[in-house]
Design a protein around this motif. Structure first.
Motif, PDB file in Angstrom:
ATOM      1  N   VAL A   1       0.079  -9.597   4.878  1.00 56.53           N
ATOM      2  CA  VAL A   1      -0.795  -8.830   3.989  1.00 56.53           C
ATOM      3  C   VAL A   1      -0.752  -7.556   3.885  1.00 56.53           C
ATOM      4  N   GLN A   2      -0.430  -7.008   5.474  1.00 53.63           N
ATOM      5  CA  GLN A   2      -0.593  -5.371   5.380  1.00 53.63           C
ATOM      6  C   GLN A   2       0.863  -4.931   4.641  1.00 53.63           C
ATOM      7  N   THR A   3       1.931  -5.848   4.855  1.00 51.98           N
ATOM      8  CA  THR A   3       3.266  -5.342   4.273  1.00 51.98           C
ATOM      9  C   THR A   3       3.177  -5.249   2.733  1.00 51.98           C
ATOM     10  N   ARG A   4       2.531  -6.531   2.363  1.00 54.73           N
ATOM     11  CA  ARG A   4       2.325  -6.613   0.904  1.00 54.73           C
ATOM     12  C   ARG A   4       1.478  -5.332   0.192  1.00 54.73           C
ATOM     13  N   ILE A   5       0.479  -4.915   1.106  1.00 52.94           N
ATOM     14  CA  ILE A   5      -0.214  -3.634   0.608  1.00 52.94           C
ATOM     15  C   ILE A   5       0.646  -2.394   0.663  1.00 52.94           C
ATOM     16  N   VAL A   6       1.358  -2.251   1.486  1.00 53.65           N
ATOM     17  CA  VAL A   6       2.400  -1.236   1.704  1.00 53.65           C
ATOM     18  C   VAL A   6       3.371  -1.082   0.535  1.00 53.65           C
ATOM     19  N   THR A   7       4.035  -2.444   0.201  1.00 55.74           N
ATOM     20  CA  THR A   7       4.801  -2.685  -0.891  1.00 55.74           C
ATOM     21  C   THR A   7       4.064  -2.246  -2.246  1.00 55.74           C
ATOM     22  N   ALA A   8       2.797  -2.785  -2.483  1.00 57.06           N
ATOM     23  CA  ALA A   8       2.288  -2.368  -3.561  1.00 57.06           C
ATOM     24  C   ALA A   8       1.783  -1.022  -3.738  1.00 57.06           C
ATOM     25  N   GLY A   9       1.560  -0.200  -2.642  1.00 59.75           N
ATOM     26  CA  GLY A   9       1.272   1.012  -2.629  1.00 59.75           C
ATOM     27  C   GLY A   9       2.461   1.774  -3.077  1.00 59.75           C
ATOM     28  N   VAL A  10       3.515   1.351  -2.784  1.00 58.80           N
ATOM     29  CA  VAL A  10       5.014   2.202  -2.952  1.00 58.80           C
ATOM     30  C   VAL A  10       5.078   1.959  -4.491  1.00 58.80           C
ATOM     31  N   ARG A  11       4.836   0.808  -5.002  1.00 63.00           N
ATOM     32  CA  ARG A  11       5.193   0.647  -6.591  1.00 63.00           C
ATOM     33  C   ARG A  11       3.846   1.364  -7.226  1.00 63.00           C
ATOM     34  N   ARG A  12       2.940   1.544  -6.705  1.00 63.90           N
ATOM     35  CA  ARG A  12       1.880   2.469  -7.242  1.00 63.90           C
ATOM     36  C   ARG A  12       2.033   3.888  -7.471  1.00 63.90           C
TER      37      ARG A  12
ATOM     38  N   ALA B   1      -0.743   1.191 -17.530  1.00 62.01           N
ATOM     39  CA  ALA B   1      -1.133  -0.264 -17.528  1.00 62.01           C
ATOM     40  C   ALA B   1      -0.569  -0.789 -16.144  1.00 62.01           C
ATOM     41  N   GLU B   2       0.755  -0.443 -15.648  1.00 56.39           N
ATOM     42  CA  GLU B   2       1.202  -0.935 -14.550  1.00 56.39           C
ATOM     43  C   GLU B   2       0.360  -0.300 -13.226  1.00 56.39           C
ATOM     44  N   ILE B   3      -0.040   0.755 -13.429  1.00 56.46           N
ATOM     45  CA  ILE B   3      -0.946   1.314 -12.278  1.00 56.46           C
ATOM     46  C   ILE B   3      -2.127   0.600 -12.199  1.00 56.46           C
ATOM     47  N   GLU B   4      -2.886   0.344 -13.163  1.00 58.54           N
ATOM     48  CA  GLU B   4      -4.089  -0.334 -13.216  1.00 58.54           C
ATOM     49  C   GLU B   4      -3.809  -1.904 -12.718  1.00 58.54           C
ATOM     50  N   LYS B   5      -2.809  -2.424 -13.056  1.00 56.53           N
ATOM     51  CA  LYS B   5      -2.361  -3.690 -12.532  1.00 56.53           C
ATOM     52  C   LYS B   5      -2.186  -3.815 -11.122  1.00 56.53           C
ATOM     53  N   VAL B   6      -1.471  -2.556 -10.510  1.00 52.91           N
ATOM     54  CA  VAL B   6      -1.162  -2.683  -9.219  1.00 52.91           C
ATOM     55  C   VAL B   6      -2.696  -2.308  -8.486  1.00 52.91           C
ATOM     56  N   ALA B   7      -3.327  -1.530  -8.902  1.00 52.95           N
ATOM     57  CA  ALA B   7      -4.572  -1.085  -8.384  1.00 52.95           C
ATOM     58  C   ALA B   7      -5.367  -2.656  -8.374  1.00 52.95           C
ATOM     59  N   ARG B   8      -5.533  -3.249  -9.065  1.00 55.71           N
ATOM     60  CA  ARG B   8      -6.054  -4.837  -8.835  1.00 55.71           C
ATOM     61  C   ARG B   8      -5.705  -5.396  -7.856  1.00 55.71           C
ATOM     62  N   GLU B   9      -4.062  -5.478  -7.939  1.00 56.74           N
ATOM     63  CA  GLU B   9      -3.550  -6.379  -6.908  1.00 56.74           C
ATOM     64  C   GLU B   9      -3.768  -5.756  -5.568  1.00 56.74           C
ATOM     65  N   ILE B  10      -3.577  -4.354  -5.332  1.00 56.48           N
ATOM     66  CA  ILE B  10      -4.227  -3.802  -4.084  1.00 56.48           C
ATOM     67  C   ILE B  10      -5.506  -4.118  -3.539  1.00 56.48           C
TER      68      ILE B  10
END
Length: 244
Positions: free
Chosen positions: A133-144, A35-44
């Motif tokens: 936004v690029q920083t947030r993408i990187v941060t979300a990618g780390v979480r994923r 569920a977390e991976i799916e949530k982060v995927a939507r966020e990314i």
């Protein structure tokens, strides 16, 4: 169908293994990391859309700034030409015309430079937004990536448990009568559970209390009869705990 009471009781051991395997499969399908991976995927995905918009804004401003720079350069070239003509001299009328044109060109250059400066300030803000936004993408990618790592570890643990349980199931089933196991597997495939203990006068599968003719049927059945619940059709295992 007939089967020795001891063989029927061992169906409970087989059912325990199958229940554990079913629980492991359910656990694999419902890992919180999924569920977390799916949530982060939507966020990314949303962030990527935002990044594209931010990049387009920067590109548009770069194009507009480039156009202003060209216009400013043209004005500068025209001023240089007029200055050269003024330096060469000429009639009063020619000089006045050139002076008037120079004043107009100066105003035009100032207007263009002011407009370019405003665009450059807008570009600075747009670049900052793009970087954010690029920083947030990187941060979300780390979480994923971290969630995927935890998912993989959990799946590896589940696989080990499944392999252990499956290894114990084979010999257990092999020791039981083939027809009994075939019936059990058929019921389990259809309902999710093949056999259950009768406990305190209740079917251990559907939890319905036995009474009347159904109770008498189960009570009077020989010990080696394979008895099934009238409600859920599972094999009913009778022991001293059954209360019959």
């Amino acid at each position: 169908m007939k089967a020795a009471p001891q063989a029927q009781r061992r169906l409970l051991d087989l059912q325990a293994v199958d229940t554990a395997l079913a629980q492991l499969a359910h656990r694999r399908r419902n890992l919180p990391e999924l569920a977390e991976i799916e949530k982060v995927a939507r966020e990314i995905s949303a962030l990527e859309d935002e990044r594209v918009r931010a990049q387009v804004a920067v590109d548009d401003l770069d194009r507009d700034i480039s156009r202003f720079e060209k216009d400013i350069e043209q004005v500068r070239q025209r001023k240089t030409k007029d200055q050269q003509q003024l330096a060469a001299g000429g009639s009063v009328k020619q000089v006045e015309g050139l002076q008037h044109e120079m004043a107009t060109l100066n105003r035009r250059q100032s207007e263009l430079e002011d407009a370019e400066l405003e665009l450059m300030e807008q570009r600075e803000a747009a670049v900052a937004s793009l970087a954010d936004v690029q920083t947030r993408i990187v941060t979300a990618g780390v979480r994923r990536d971290e969630a995927e790592r935890r998912r993989d570890e959990a799946n590896a643990d589940i696989t080990k448990e499944q392999e252990f349980k499956s290894a114990s199931r084979g010999p257990l089933a092999a020791d039981l009568p083939g027809e009994l196991v075939t019936l059990y597997d058929k019921i389990r495939t259809e309902t999710g559970m093949g056999a259950a203990l009768v406990y305190a006068g209740r079917c251990g599968a559907c939890r319905i209390e036995l009474y009347g003719a159904d109770l008498n049927r189960v009570k009077s059945a020989p010990a080696d009869d394979v008895v099934r619940c009238e409600e859920c059709r599972r094999i009913m295992i009778r022991t001293a705990e059954s209360g019959l």
